[in-house]
Design a protein around this motif. Structure first.
Motif, mmCIF file in Angstrom:
data_model
loop_
_atom_site.group_PDB
_atom_site.id
_atom_site.type_symbol
_atom_site.label_atom_id
_atom_site.label_comp_id
_atom_site.label_asym_id
_atom_site.label_seq_id
_atom_site.Cartn_x
_atom_site.Cartn_y
_atom_site.Cartn_z
ATOM 1 N N GLY A 24 -1.811 -13.108 0.398
ATOM 2 C CA GLY A 24 -1.168 -11.993 1.089
ATOM 3 C C GLY A 24 0.339 -11.997 1.092
ATOM 4 O O GLY A 24 0.960 -11.199 1.805
ATOM 5 N N ALA A 25 0.951 -12.868 0.287
ATOM 6 C CA ALA A 25 2.412 -12.923 0.248
ATOM 7 C C ALA A 25 2.999 -11.754 -0.543
ATOM 8 O O ALA A 25 2.351 -11.185 -1.417
ATOM 9 C CB ALA A 25 2.870 -14.242 -0.392
ATOM 10 N N VAL A 26 4.249 -11.446 -0.231
ATOM 11 C CA VAL A 26 5.057 -10.520 -1.015
ATOM 12 C C VAL A 26 5.978 -11.381 -1.872
ATOM 13 O O VAL A 26 6.707 -12.229 -1.357
ATOM 14 C CB VAL A 26 5.893 -9.590 -0.114
ATOM 15 N N VAL A 27 5.906 -11.174 -3.184
ATOM 16 C CA VAL A 27 6.697 -11.988 -4.104
ATOM 17 C C VAL A 27 7.601 -11.099 -4.946
ATOM 18 O O VAL A 27 7.328 -9.929 -5.172
ATOM 19 C CB VAL A 27 5.805 -12.853 -5.024
ATOM 20 N N ALA A 28 8.694 -11.700 -5.395
ATOM 21 C CA ALA A 28 9.560 -11.050 -6.379
ATOM 22 C C ALA A 28 9.411 -11.841 -7.669
ATOM 23 O O ALA A 28 9.268 -13.070 -7.648
ATOM 24 C CB ALA A 28 11.008 -11.055 -5.907
ATOM 25 N N TYR A 29 9.437 -11.137 -8.801
ATOM 26 C CA TYR A 29 9.182 -11.789 -10.083
ATOM 27 C C TYR A 29 9.877 -10.993 -11.187
ATOM 28 O O TYR A 29 10.110 -9.783 -11.058
ATOM 29 C CB TYR A 29 7.677 -11.867 -10.349
ATOM 30 N N PRO A 30 10.194 -11.665 -12.297
ATOM 31 C CA PRO A 30 10.840 -10.963 -13.407
ATOM 32 C C PRO A 30 9.833 -10.106 -14.173
ATOM 33 O O PRO A 30 8.699 -10.512 -14.379
ATOM 34 C CB PRO A 30 11.375 -12.098 -14.277
ATOM 35 N N THR A 31 10.264 -8.902 -14.554
ATOM 36 C CA THR A 31 9.447 -8.034 -15.403
ATOM 37 C C THR A 31 10.180 -7.853 -16.728
ATOM 38 O O THR A 31 11.102 -8.597 -17.046
ATOM 39 C CB THR A 31 9.180 -6.668 -14.737
ATOM 40 N N GLU A 32 9.790 -6.837 -17.469
ATOM 41 C CA GLU A 32 10.393 -6.591 -18.773
ATOM 42 C C GLU A 32 11.894 -6.305 -18.675
ATOM 43 O O GLU A 32 12.657 -6.636 -19.573
ATOM 44 C CB GLU A 32 9.700 -5.416 -19.478
ATOM 45 N N SER A 33 12.343 -5.688 -17.555
ATOM 46 C CA SER A 33 13.746 -5.266 -17.480
ATOM 47 C C SER A 33 14.467 -5.641 -16.186
ATOM 48 O O SER A 33 15.677 -5.818 -16.193
ATOM 49 C CB SER A 33 13.840 -3.748 -17.670
ATOM 50 N N VAL A 34 13.753 -5.721 -15.079
ATOM 51 C CA VAL A 34 14.362 -6.020 -13.775
ATOM 52 C C VAL A 34 13.404 -6.894 -12.972
ATOM 53 O O VAL A 34 12.262 -7.102 -13.375
ATOM 54 C CB VAL A 34 14.654 -4.721 -12.973
ATOM 55 N N TYR A 35 13.868 -7.374 -11.832
ATOM 56 C CA TYR A 35 12.956 -8.072 -10.921
ATOM 57 C C TYR A 35 12.110 -7.042 -10.185
ATOM 58 O O TYR A 35 12.587 -5.970 -9.822
ATOM 59 C CB TYR A 35 13.724 -8.939 -9.912
ATOM 60 N N GLY A 36 10.834 -7.376 -10.000
ATOM 61 C CA GLY A 36 9.920 -6.520 -9.276
ATOM 62 C C GLY A 36 9.470 -7.174 -7.990
ATOM 63 O O GLY A 36 9.573 -8.396 -7.831
ATOM 64 N N LEU A 37 8.981 -6.361 -7.067
ATOM 65 C CA LEU A 37 8.309 -6.842 -5.866
ATOM 66 C C LEU A 37 6.830 -6.598 -6.072
ATOM 67 O O LEU A 37 6.436 -5.527 -6.546
ATOM 68 C CB LEU A 37 8.753 -6.068 -4.619
ATOM 69 N N GLY A 38 6.010 -7.568 -5.703
ATOM 70 C CA GLY A 38 4.592 -7.404 -5.912
ATOM 71 C C GLY A 38 3.754 -8.105 -4.871
ATOM 72 O O GLY A 38 4.247 -8.911 -4.071
ATOM 73 N N CYS A 39 2.460 -7.765 -4.925
ATOM 74 C CA CYS A 39 1.490 -8.363 -4.018
ATOM 75 C C CYS A 39 0.100 -8.007 -4.535
ATOM 76 O O CYS A 39 -0.046 -7.306 -5.536
ATOM 77 C CB CYS A 39 1.680 -7.845 -2.592
ATOM 78 N N ASP A 40 -0.894 -8.468 -3.824
ATOM 79 C CA ASP A 40 -2.289 -8.128 -4.095
ATOM 80 C C ASP A 40 -2.476 -6.647 -3.756
ATOM 81 O O ASP A 40 -2.225 -6.233 -2.614
ATOM 82 C CB ASP A 40 -3.182 -9.000 -3.217
ATOM 83 N N PRO A 41 -2.912 -5.813 -4.708
ATOM 84 C CA PRO A 41 -3.049 -4.386 -4.425
ATOM 85 C C PRO A 41 -4.122 -4.052 -3.394
ATOM 86 O O PRO A 41 -4.110 -2.960 -2.827
ATOM 87 C CB PRO A 41 -3.411 -3.785 -5.785
ATOM 88 N N ASP A 42 -5.017 -4.978 -3.119
ATOM 89 C CA ASP A 42 -6.074 -4.733 -2.148
ATOM 90 C C ASP A 42 -5.694 -5.165 -0.736
ATOM 91 O O ASP A 42 -6.472 -4.981 0.194
ATOM 92 C CB ASP A 42 -7.365 -5.437 -2.581
ATOM 93 N N SER A 43 -4.490 -5.719 -0.580
ATOM 94 C CA SER A 43 -4.012 -6.138 0.740
ATOM 95 C C SER A 43 -3.105 -5.056 1.314
ATOM 96 O O SER A 43 -1.924 -4.971 0.978
ATOM 97 C CB SER A 43 -3.245 -7.463 0.644
ATOM 98 N N GLN A 44 -3.678 -4.223 2.189
ATOM 99 C CA GLN A 44 -2.889 -3.147 2.785
ATOM 100 C C GLN A 44 -1.694 -3.716 3.547
ATOM 101 O O GLN A 44 -0.608 -3.144 3.518
ATOM 102 C CB GLN A 44 -3.756 -2.295 3.707
#
Length: 192
Positions: A24-44
């Motif tokens: 259930g954490a919110v993480v930041a991670y590198p993508t193709e061009s910028v850093y993204g914010l992400g999480c489990d899509p099923d965790s409201q």
């Protein structure tokens, strides 16, 4: 591993990051061009935290990144797509392309917002692909920034966003621009 002033942990351990996402954490991670914010899509709860961090309304919807098509199938109406549209989903483009695809009946409203489509992208960024493989599902993806501000380009910049639990410190991909967004049904470019 270090702590930034916002209390986000910065690490480069993909297994630890994937486990945090699954918990259930919110993480930041590198993508193709910028850093993204992400999480489990099923965790409201986690998705709501991302929306709060970004100051973004839920109605706008979010992108799902996946390492392989099978991870997206629970969220899209694959049967509604033509063979040509199915090929577009899995064919690499010159620039990373996010497709708006009809949602499945199981797609949570906190992912698709006010729309009957969901934004999805298959990624070949090794870190994002590994996170998806280890968690067994797609990853919510939105740029690591407050809405309207420039996206983070480094782990340190991403860690400054209050509310991020963990930041994966790794290289961005080689894309010069964020992904373009296209409607898979019409081919219309939504974001150039």
């Amino acid at each position: 591993m270090s702590k930034a002033s916002s209390q986000a942990v910065i690490c480069s351990d993909v297994t630890r990051t994937a486990a945090a996402i699954s918990q259930g954490a919110v993480v930041a991670y590198p993508t193709e061009s910028v850093y993204g914010l992400g999480c489990d899509p099923d965790s409201q709860q986690a998705v709501n935290r991302i929306l709060q961090i970004k100051q973004r309304p839920v109605e706008k919807g979010l992108i799902l990144l996946a390492a392989e098509l099978s991870q997206l199938l629970p969220y899209i109406d694959y049967a509604a797509l033509s063979e040509q549209q199915r090929q577009l989903l899995v064919t690499s483009q010159a620039r990373p392309t996010t497709w708006l695809v009809p949602i499945s009946a199981a797609t949570p409203a906190w992912i698709c917002g006010q729309f009957t489509s969901v934004a999805v992208r298959l990624t070949d960024h090794p870190i994002v692909a590994s996170l998806c493989q280890l968690s067994g599902k797609p990853l919510v993806s939105t740029s690591a920034n407050l809405s309207g501000e420039p996206p983070a380009q480094t782990a340190e910049q991403a860690a400054q966003l209050a509310g991020v639990d963990l930041v994966f410190d790794g290289p961005l991909g080689g894309a010069k621009q964020t992904s373009q967004i296209k409607d898979i049904s019409t081919g219309q470019v939504i974001r150039a």
